[in-house]
Write a protein that holds these residues in place. Structure first.
Motif, mmCIF file in Angstrom:
data_model
loop_
_atom_site.group_PDB
_atom_site.id
_atom_site.type_symbol
_atom_site.label_atom_id
_atom_site.label_comp_id
_atom_site.label_asym_id
_atom_site.label_seq_id
_atom_site.Cartn_x
_atom_site.Cartn_y
_atom_site.Cartn_z
ATOM 1 N N VAL A 286 0.863 -1.180 0.000
ATOM 2 C CA VAL A 286 0.000 0.000 0.000
ATOM 3 C C VAL A 286 0.898 1.228 0.000
ATOM 4 O O VAL A 286 1.833 1.320 0.798
ATOM 5 C CB VAL A 286 -0.936 0.010 1.222
ATOM 6 C CG1 VAL A 286 -1.571 1.390 1.406
ATOM 7 C CG2 VAL A 286 -2.017 -1.047 1.082
ATOM 8 N N VAL A 287 0.606 2.151 -0.905
ATOM 9 C CA VAL A 287 1.368 3.399 -1.001
ATOM 10 C C VAL A 287 0.399 4.563 -0.800
ATOM 11 O O VAL A 287 -0.716 4.545 -1.321
ATOM 12 C CB VAL A 287 2.027 3.546 -2.382
ATOM 13 C CG1 VAL A 287 2.744 4.892 -2.510
ATOM 14 C CG2 VAL A 287 2.989 2.391 -2.642
ATOM 15 N N PHE A 288 0.817 5.545 -0.028
ATOM 16 C CA PHE A 288 0.084 6.809 -0.026
ATOM 17 C C PHE A 288 1.090 7.930 -0.172
ATOM 18 O O PHE A 288 2.180 7.897 0.400
ATOM 19 C CB PHE A 288 -0.797 6.974 1.220
ATOM 20 C CG PHE A 288 -0.063 7.047 2.535
ATOM 21 C CD1 PHE A 288 0.152 8.259 3.168
ATOM 22 C CD2 PHE A 288 0.409 5.895 3.145
ATOM 23 C CE1 PHE A 288 0.809 8.317 4.394
ATOM 24 C CE2 PHE A 288 1.068 5.945 4.372
ATOM 25 C CZ PHE A 288 1.269 7.167 4.992
ATOM 26 N N ALA A 289 0.734 8.901 -0.996
ATOM 27 C CA ALA A 289 1.617 10.021 -1.290
ATOM 28 C C ALA A 289 0.945 11.307 -0.849
ATOM 29 O O ALA A 289 -0.287 11.440 -0.901
ATOM 30 C CB ALA A 289 1.935 10.077 -2.784
ATOM 31 N N LEU A 290 1.755 12.253 -0.420
ATOM 32 C CA LEU A 290 1.215 13.483 0.150
ATOM 33 C C LEU A 290 2.107 14.668 -0.183
ATOM 34 O O LEU A 290 3.251 14.494 -0.607
ATOM 35 C CB LEU A 290 1.026 13.316 1.659
ATOM 36 C CG LEU A 290 2.090 12.521 2.448
ATOM 37 C CD1 LEU A 290 3.315 13.377 2.706
ATOM 38 C CD2 LEU A 290 1.517 12.014 3.750
ATOM 39 N N PRO A 291 1.595 15.890 -0.003
ATOM 40 C CA PRO A 291 2.348 17.076 -0.438
ATOM 41 C C PRO A 291 3.621 17.366 0.332
ATOM 42 O O PRO A 291 4.567 17.899 -0.239
ATOM 43 C CB PRO A 291 1.337 18.219 -0.263
ATOM 44 C CG PRO A 291 0.002 17.563 -0.252
ATOM 45 C CD PRO A 291 0.221 16.228 0.389
ATOM 46 N N GLY A 292 3.646 17.058 1.644
ATOM 47 C CA GLY A 292 4.862 17.402 2.352
ATOM 48 C C GLY A 292 4.888 16.950 3.792
ATOM 49 O O GLY A 292 3.863 16.953 4.484
ATOM 50 N N LEU B 276 -2.841 0.593 -4.293
ATOM 51 C CA LEU B 276 -2.499 -0.781 -3.924
ATOM 52 C C LEU B 276 -1.695 -1.373 -5.066
ATOM 53 O O LEU B 276 -2.137 -1.359 -6.221
ATOM 54 C CB LEU B 276 -3.758 -1.608 -3.684
ATOM 55 C CG LEU B 276 -3.540 -3.083 -3.332
ATOM 56 C CD1 LEU B 276 -2.844 -3.221 -1.977
ATOM 57 C CD2 LEU B 276 -4.862 -3.844 -3.330
ATOM 58 N N VAL B 277 -0.504 -1.875 -4.750
ATOM 59 C CA VAL B 277 0.418 -2.392 -5.762
ATOM 60 C C VAL B 277 0.715 -3.854 -5.458
ATOM 61 O O VAL B 277 1.133 -4.188 -4.345
ATOM 62 C CB VAL B 277 1.734 -1.577 -5.777
ATOM 63 C CG1 VAL B 277 2.658 -2.085 -6.882
ATOM 64 C CG2 VAL B 277 1.440 -0.090 -5.952
ATOM 65 N N ARG B 278 0.499 -4.702 -6.445
ATOM 66 C CA ARG B 278 0.805 -6.125 -6.295
ATOM 67 C C ARG B 278 1.889 -6.506 -7.295
ATOM 68 O O ARG B 278 1.697 -6.383 -8.504
ATOM 69 C CB ARG B 278 -0.447 -6.987 -6.513
ATOM 70 C CG ARG B 278 -1.571 -6.738 -5.502
ATOM 71 C CD ARG B 278 -2.673 -7.779 -5.656
ATOM 72 N NE ARG B 278 -3.886 -7.418 -4.928
ATOM 73 C CZ ARG B 278 -4.133 -7.720 -3.663
ATOM 74 N NH1 ARG B 278 -3.221 -8.381 -2.971
ATOM 75 N NH2 ARG B 278 -5.272 -7.380 -3.085
#
Length: 247
Positions: free
Chosen positions: A39-45, A132-134
């Protein structure tokens, strides 16, 4: 602003310059994603309000439940340098999420999520999203809507967990007030450890900033330990023993 949904595609192949235990370590996309469910989550800072108060802490809280549902790792990616990400992890006491610095924005650009936040003095940063990356292939993306500001509606941990398993039960968080040298506190902690239950210890007494008045305010008692599970006041060590034996 055009945001790209890359479901069904491979993640960008880059090398992240990271810091671990005060040492440099290069980590590749292959190492992070190959043969794994991530599981990846990306955010501004890092250190920004929503990221620090909600986004990262909730993924950290729910990490055990994600792992029970087949997730090998949880990654937080931000266009920040390795020193900032390392300091942020320490500041928030993050134990269950791996913070990945995308200092050169190569991964974020490859995801089609690089946006201009110059109006805030941030320069080029990541749009907020989760996925979600498999085995290196993106199965699902939750991309925040293209609207002004910093929307936080769909990339949260609870939304991702519901996608993985709508019936998943989140853990009941445990906290206990303790005092140095208290044998009943040691007994309560050991009971929780014997059951494999994670807990947060709130130490009271001299220099802690937590007094007997604080304990009485939240529990109605001034003695320690005082145990709380899932927002419910359980009580002291004997109360905890009775509670656990009934489970």
């Amino acid at each position: 602003m055009k945001l790209t949904n890359k479901e069904g595609q491979a993640v960008p192949q880059v090398v992240f310059r990271t810091r671990e235990n005060n040492q440099w370590r290069d980590v590749s996309s292959k190492e992070l994603f190959s043969g794994r469910t991530v599981v990846v989550f990306a955010l501004p800072g890092a250190f920004t309000p929503t990221c620090s108060s909600s986004h990262l802490p909730r993924y950290n809280e729910l990490a055990p439940t994600f792992r029970e549902n087949g997730v090998d790792d949880i990654l937080c990616i931000s266009v920040n340098d390795a020193f900032v990400m390392e300091a942020w992890a320490k500041e928030l006491a993050v134990e269950n999420v791996r913070l990945i610095p995308d200092g050169n924005a190569e991964f974020t650009a490859g995801m089609g999520m690089l946006v201009d936040k110059s109006d805030l003095g941030f320069g080029r940063r990541s749009w907020r999203y989760s996925m979600l990356v498999r085995d290196g292939i993106i199965e699902k993306m939750f991309i925040e809507p293209d609207k002004p500001g910093d929307p936080f509606e769909v990339s949260d941990a609870d939304t991702m967990l519901r996608y993985l398993n709508p019936e998943a039960r989140e853990p009941e968080f445990i906290a206990l007030f303790t005092r140095e040298g208290c044998p009943h506190c040691a007994r309560a902690k050991q009971m929780l450890k014997d059951r494999g239950l994670a807990f947060e210890e709130i130490r009271t007494g001299m220099g802690s900033g937590v007094s007997s008045r604080s304990i009485r305010a939240v529990s109605g008692r001034s003695t320690v330990p005082q145990v709380f599970i899932g927002g419910r006041h359980i009580g002291g060590a004997d109360d905890l023993a009775r509670y656990l034996s009934a489970q």
